[in-house]
Design an enzyme around this catalytic site. Structure first.
Site, PDB file in Angstrom:
ATOM      1  N   LEU A 160       0.974  -1.099  -0.008  1.00  0.00           N
ATOM      2  CA  LEU A 160      -0.053  -0.018   0.053  1.00  0.00           C
ATOM      3  C   LEU A 160       1.031   1.336   0.186  1.00  0.00           C
ATOM      4  CD1 LEU A 160      -3.392   0.744   0.058  1.00  0.00           C
ATOM      5  CD2 LEU A 160      -2.806   0.738   2.772  1.00  0.00           C
ATOM      6  N   ASP A 161       0.823   2.132  -0.904  1.00  0.00           N
ATOM      7  CA  ASP A 161       1.673   3.329  -1.262  1.00  0.00           C
ATOM      8  C   ASP A 161       1.979   3.918   0.142  1.00  0.00           C
ATOM      9  OD1 ASP A 161       2.465   2.661  -3.936  1.00  0.00           O
ATOM     10  OD2 ASP A 161       0.654   3.613  -4.654  1.00  0.00           O
ATOM     11  N   ARG A 162       2.973   4.574   0.494  1.00  0.00           N
ATOM     12  CA  ARG A 162       3.172   5.459   1.347  1.00  0.00           C
ATOM     13  C   ARG A 162       2.037   6.575   1.476  1.00  0.00           C
ATOM     14  NH1 ARG A 162       8.587   9.231   2.182  1.00  0.00           N
ATOM     15  NH2 ARG A 162       7.110  10.633   1.558  1.00  0.00           N
TER      16      ARG A 162
END
Length: 182
Positions: free
Chosen positions: A45-47
Site C-alpha cells: 500500500l503506497d506511502r
C-alpha cells in the site's frame, strides 16, 4: 495455523518493517505499529495511501493475496478531484488503458463521503474545485493503479483508503491499530 493481522496503515507509513531509503531520512515503517515477529505484508500500500494492509506469517497465503492471478478483490474508498460523469465511471468499469496496458474491469459507484479518521496532513481543500467519493473494486494490483486509473479518466485522486481485501475489511480498526483476522 497461520496468523493473519489486519492493520489500518496510516498515511505516510511505508509498507515494510525497515526503511532502506537514503541514510538519515528515516521514514515511518510498519515496525512502529506492529510488534509481531514473523509476519510480513501481503501486497503493498503506497506511502501516500491509507487503510487495510494484511500481514501474515504464511508465505502461500501471502502470495495468494498479493498475486493478481488469484483475482482477490480489493475495495478502495477514493476521494476524487471534481465530480465524474457517467462516462468517466463507465470507463473505469470497462477498464482503462494505462502505459502498462489495459486494466481489468473495475466495479465502481459514487458514494456519500465516508466517516473516516482525520488524515495527517489533511487533504488540501479548494473552494473552487468540488470533490466526490467513489467506491472502487479492482482484481489486480499494479503499481499505483487506482491513482493512475482515476487520473486517466480526468479525476486525480485526493485521498485513497483501501477498505477491504477479499473478505477482510477495516470495520472497527482505527488508523494505526491492528487486530488478528477472524
Amino acid at each position: 495455523m497461520s496468523r493473519v493481522i489486519l492493520l489500518n496503515k496510516p498515511f505516510g507509513v511505508l509498507s515494510q518493517f525497515t526503511d532502506k531509503g537514503t541514510e538519515g531520512s528515516e521514514r515511518p515503517t510498519l515496525s512502529a505499529y506492529v510488534d509481531v515477529p514473523g509476519v510480513y505484508p501481503a501486497g503493498r500500500l503506497d506511502r501516500d495511501s491509507e487503510g487495510l494492509l494484511v500481514l501474515t506469517d504464511d508465505g502461500r497465503l501471502q502470495a495468494q493475496i498479493a498475486d493478481p492471478k488469484f483475482k482477490k478483490p480489493k475495495t478502495y474508498l477514493v476521494q476524487l478531484e471534481r465530480i465524474p460523469d457517467d462516462a468517466a465511471l463507465q470507463a473505469l468499469r470497462d477498464g482503462v488503458t494505462l502505459k502498462d496496458g489495459k486494466t481489468r474491469p473495475a466495479q465502481v459507484r459514487r458514494i456519500e463521503p465516508p466517516s473516516l479518521w482525520d488524515r495527517n496532513p489533511p487533504v488540501r481543500f479548494r473552494k473552487s474545485v468540488p470533490d466526490c467519493w467513489i467506491e472502487l473494486t479492482i482484481r489486480e494490483g499494479r503499481n499505483r493503479q487506482v491513482r493512475r486509473m482515476t487520473a486517466a479518466v480526468g479525476h486525480p485522486t485526493l485521498r485513497l483508503v483501501r477498505w477491504s481485501v477479499g473478505d477482510w475489511a477495516l470495520d472497527g480498526i482505527e488508523s494505526g491499530a491492528w487486530r488478528d483476522a477472524e
